[in-house]
Design an enzyme around this catalytic site. Structure first.
Site, mmCIF file in Angstrom:
data_model
loop_
_atom_site.group_PDB
_atom_site.id
_atom_site.type_symbol
_atom_site.label_atom_id
_atom_site.label_comp_id
_atom_site.label_asym_id
_atom_site.label_seq_id
_atom_site.Cartn_x
_atom_site.Cartn_y
_atom_site.Cartn_z
ATOM 1 C CG HIS A 103 -2.089 0.909 1.103
ATOM 2 N ND1 HIS A 103 -2.012 2.259 1.340
ATOM 3 C CD2 HIS A 103 -3.357 0.653 0.721
ATOM 4 C CE1 HIS A 103 -3.203 2.791 1.130
ATOM 5 N NE2 HIS A 103 -4.038 1.844 0.738
ATOM 6 C CG ASP A 125 -8.489 -4.501 -2.956
ATOM 7 O OD1 ASP A 125 -9.618 -4.247 -2.508
ATOM 8 O OD2 ASP A 125 -7.889 -3.773 -3.764
HETATM 9 C C1 ACO Z 1 -7.723 -0.621 -2.538
HETATM 10 C C2 ACO Z 1 -6.357 -0.491 -2.989
HETATM 11 O O1 ACO Z 1 -6.124 0.162 -3.993
HETATM 12 S S1 ACO Z 1 -5.134 -1.190 -2.050
HETATM 13 C C3 ACO Z 1 -3.830 -1.591 -3.217
HETATM 14 C C4 ACO Z 1 -4.274 -2.700 -4.102
HETATM 15 N N1 ACO Z 1 -3.205 -3.115 -5.004
HETATM 16 C C5 ACO Z 1 -2.575 -4.291 -4.887
HETATM 17 O O2 ACO Z 1 -2.826 -5.091 -4.005
HETATM 18 C C6 ACO Z 1 -1.554 -4.599 -5.950
HETATM 19 C C7 ACO Z 1 -0.241 -5.060 -5.354
HETATM 20 N N2 ACO Z 1 0.410 -3.968 -4.661
HETATM 21 C C8 ACO Z 1 1.178 -3.046 -5.340
HETATM 22 O O3 ACO Z 1 1.383 -3.137 -6.563
HETATM 23 C C9 ACO Z 1 1.778 -1.881 -4.546
HETATM 24 O O4 ACO Z 1 1.929 -2.255 -3.210
HETATM 25 C C10 ACO Z 1 0.953 -0.586 -4.673
HETATM 26 C C11 ACO Z 1 0.889 -0.147 -6.136
HETATM 27 C C12 ACO Z 1 -0.446 -0.804 -4.137
HETATM 28 C C13 ACO Z 1 1.559 0.541 -3.844
HETATM 29 O O5 ACO Z 1 2.886 0.564 -4.045
HETATM 30 P P1 ACO Z 1 3.800 1.881 -4.152
HETATM 31 O O6 ACO Z 1 3.735 2.677 -2.954
HETATM 32 O O7 ACO Z 1 3.487 2.583 -5.418
HETATM 33 O O8 ACO Z 1 5.183 1.176 -4.213
HETATM 34 P P2 ACO Z 1 5.982 0.704 -5.496
HETATM 35 O O9 ACO Z 1 5.104 0.113 -6.539
HETATM 36 O O10 ACO Z 1 6.836 1.845 -5.879
HETATM 37 O O11 ACO Z 1 6.826 -0.478 -4.839
HETATM 38 C C14 ACO Z 1 7.872 -0.265 -3.887
HETATM 39 C C15 ACO Z 1 8.638 -1.557 -3.686
HETATM 40 O O12 ACO Z 1 7.803 -2.520 -3.044
HETATM 41 C C16 ACO Z 1 7.621 -3.665 -3.869
HETATM 42 N N3 ACO Z 1 6.222 -4.079 -3.768
HETATM 43 C C17 ACO Z 1 5.132 -3.284 -3.509
HETATM 44 N N4 ACO Z 1 4.032 -4.030 -3.461
HETATM 45 C C18 ACO Z 1 4.412 -5.307 -3.683
HETATM 46 C C19 ACO Z 1 3.691 -6.518 -3.764
HETATM 47 N N5 ACO Z 1 2.369 -6.547 -3.618
HETATM 48 N N6 ACO Z 1 4.377 -7.650 -4.035
HETATM 49 C C20 ACO Z 1 5.704 -7.614 -4.196
HETATM 50 N N7 ACO Z 1 6.456 -6.487 -4.125
HETATM 51 C C21 ACO Z 1 5.798 -5.339 -3.875
HETATM 52 C C22 ACO Z 1 7.964 -3.189 -5.278
HETATM 53 O O13 ACO Z 1 8.377 -4.258 -6.093
HETATM 54 C C23 ACO Z 1 9.073 -2.208 -5.001
HETATM 55 O O14 ACO Z 1 10.241 -2.937 -4.721
HETATM 56 P P3 ACO Z 1 11.706 -2.338 -5.080
HETATM 57 O O15 ACO Z 1 11.830 -1.087 -4.271
HETATM 58 O O16 ACO Z 1 12.625 -3.430 -4.656
HETATM 59 O O17 ACO Z 1 11.677 -2.081 -6.557
HETATM 60 O O1 OAA Z 2 -5.550 4.456 -0.467
HETATM 61 C C1 OAA Z 2 -5.228 3.896 -1.526
HETATM 62 O O2 OAA Z 2 -4.272 4.270 -2.237
HETATM 63 C C2 OAA Z 2 -5.957 2.700 -1.987
HETATM 64 C C3 OAA Z 2 -6.943 2.167 -1.016
HETATM 65 O O3 OAA Z 2 -6.596 1.501 -0.072
HETATM 66 C C4 OAA Z 2 -8.347 2.493 -1.204
HETATM 67 O O4 OAA Z 2 -8.683 3.264 -2.111
HETATM 68 O O5 OAA Z 2 -9.184 1.984 -0.438
#
Ligand code: ACO
Ligand code: OAA
Length: 378
Positions: free
Chosen positions: A258, A313
């Site tokens: 997150h 999620d």
């Molecule tokens: C309701 C919602 O929207 S909640 C979010 C729902 N999304 C997901 O579950 C998808 C999986 N999660 C992700 O892709 C990410 O955690 C995000 C996009 C939600 C947020 O991440 P951000 O803050 O943008 O971090 P970013 O994508 O820059 O990742 C940072 C580091 O963590 C790692 N990372 C983040 N999430 C994950 C994950 N779920 N699995 C594995 N590695 C991860 C990245 O690979 C990256 O690693 P690095 O620094 O070694 O390259």
């Molecule tokens: O806050 C966020 O980036 C995503 C999230 O958890 C939501 O929208 O519920």
């Protein structure tokens, strides 16, 4: 040189009295009330009142709000026809976007401080009708308008499945609606805010928000997380799957991580409790809950040192699956609930803090070039 914030991380685009997140300590509050308390002691309708009017309602105010919702489920026949004219295999969020575009062409009125909140309440009721009918159209069923009842969740479940839901089902749906209702300014709400900043109408804001919600990094993650459990298939296959997919192929673990939470998402804890309870009703659901528990354990073991934990999620899909929803509906269920957060935020923005949102991009291309006529370009 100007500072670029990739992904607008730590950029504040508005103030809000709606939602407070402490990402380091895993705290989420709406209007100052802990999310656990709201799920335990209130209903989605009470949270609608809290978000739109700034406080939990009195009995009289709640009854008035329920009446407004019950009176607004109707949507024009043309919008129903539009939903049912789309191919059954259409993407559910795409269908919602289409329906909300149609609604915006009919209800896209100007912003008005005296009516914005009523517009939002009507929009939330119509979102219930749209969501239930997206499900029904995809399942080859006939259109239904939700009927008046004492509960938004009950009316929605009854319309979706054309049967009377149990009280446990209504409570779980109501909890999901509260848990997904708002989360400050994630990508979808930001898309809605950008749209509202041009003074486009509220329904169009929801179209923009839906488009942003759909992606697997945001609202689409609940479907993707559950598809992982389906792919694993049996609890004893979890370790092998995790080793191959996550450790060797380095796929992202969906439902984990997150931007704001650097610890366990407080909503995931509550969804986990409901998933445990509801999944007891069927062997299949129970199996997917067991798989989820194993993936969760391996995920935390691997990613905790990077502060990556289950997000909202991760377990919500087990709840929706246990309620009888197909996986393709999970993002739409999230959207139904989030119509509250989207509308509350755009109202807060347009009424109190309005300014056109227009960021800049730092130009890094060639500074000046001469045009060579095409015949001479070689
Ligand atoms: C309701 C919602 O929207 S909640 C979010 C729902 N999304 C997901 O579950 C998808 C999986 N999660 C992700 O892709 C990410 O955690 C995000 C996009 C939600 C947020 O991440 P951000 O803050 O943008 O971090 P970013 O994508 O820059 O990742 C940072 C580091 O963590 C790692 N990372 C983040 N999430 C994950 C994950 N779920 N699995 C594995 N590695 C991860 C990245 O690979 C990256 O690693 P690095 O620094 O070694 O390259
Ligand atoms: O806050 C966020 O980036 C995503 C999230 O958890 C939501 O929208 O519920």
């Amino acid at each position: 040189m100007s500072q670029i914030s990739r992904g607008l991380e730590n950029v504040f685009i508005k103030t809000t009295a709606l939602t407070y997140i402490d990402g380091d300590n895993g705290i989420l509050r709406y209007g100052g009330f802990d999310i656990d308390d709201l799920v335990e002691h209130t209903s989605f309708e009470e949270v609608i009142h809290l978000m739109l009017y700034g406080d939990l309602p009195t009995k009289v105010q709640l009854q008035r709000l329920k009446t407004s919702l019950n009176e607004a489920y109707e949507i024009p026949q043309q919008v129903i026809d539009t939903i049912y004219s789309l191919p059954r295999e259409s993407d559910a969020i795409g269908m919602m976007e289409t329906a909300f575009s149609a609604l915006s062409s009919i209800y896209g009125e100007m912003w008005n401080k005296n009516t914005n909140k009523e517009t939002a309440i009507k929009l939330i009721a119509k979102a219930s009708t749209v969501t239930a009918n997206v499900l029904r159209a995809k399942e080859g069923k006939k259109p239904v308008i939700p009927e008046s009842s004492d509960s938004f969740a009950r009316s929605f479940l009854s319309a979706s499945f054309a049967r009377t839901p149990t009280n446990d089902e209504v409570k779980a749906m109501d909890a999901a609606l509260i848990l997904y209702a708002d989360h400050e300014v994630p990508a979808s709400t930001t898309a809605a805010l950008v749209t509202s900043s041009t003074l486009s109408d509220m329904y169009s804001c929801v179209v923009a928000a839906l488009a942003a919600l759909k992606g697997p990094l945001h609202g689409g993650a609940a479907e993707e997380a559950f598809k992982q459990f389906l792919e694993i298939g049996e609890p004893e296959r979890t370790e092998e799957w995790f080793k191959k997919k996550i450790l060797e192929e380095k796929s992202r673990l969906m439902g984990f991580g997150h931007r704001v939470y650097k610890t366990y998402d407080p909503r995931a804890k509550i969804f986990k409790r409901y998933a445990q309870k509801l999944s007891e009703r069927s062997n299949e659901a129970r199996k997917y809950f067991e798989i989820a528990l194993k993936v969760e354990e391996l995920g935390i073991e691997k990613f905790a040192e990077k502060h990556i934990y289950p997000n909202t999620d991760f377990f919500s899909g087990v709840v929706f699956y246990s309620l009888g929803f197909p996986v393709y509906m999970f993002t739409s269920l999230f959207a139904l609930s989030r119509t509250l957060g989207w509308t509350a935020h755009v109202i807060e923005y347009v009424e109190d803090q309005h300014r056109l949102i227009r960021p800049r991009a730092l130009y890094i291309g060639p500074l000046k070039r001469e045009v060579i006529p095409i015949e001479l370009r070689g």
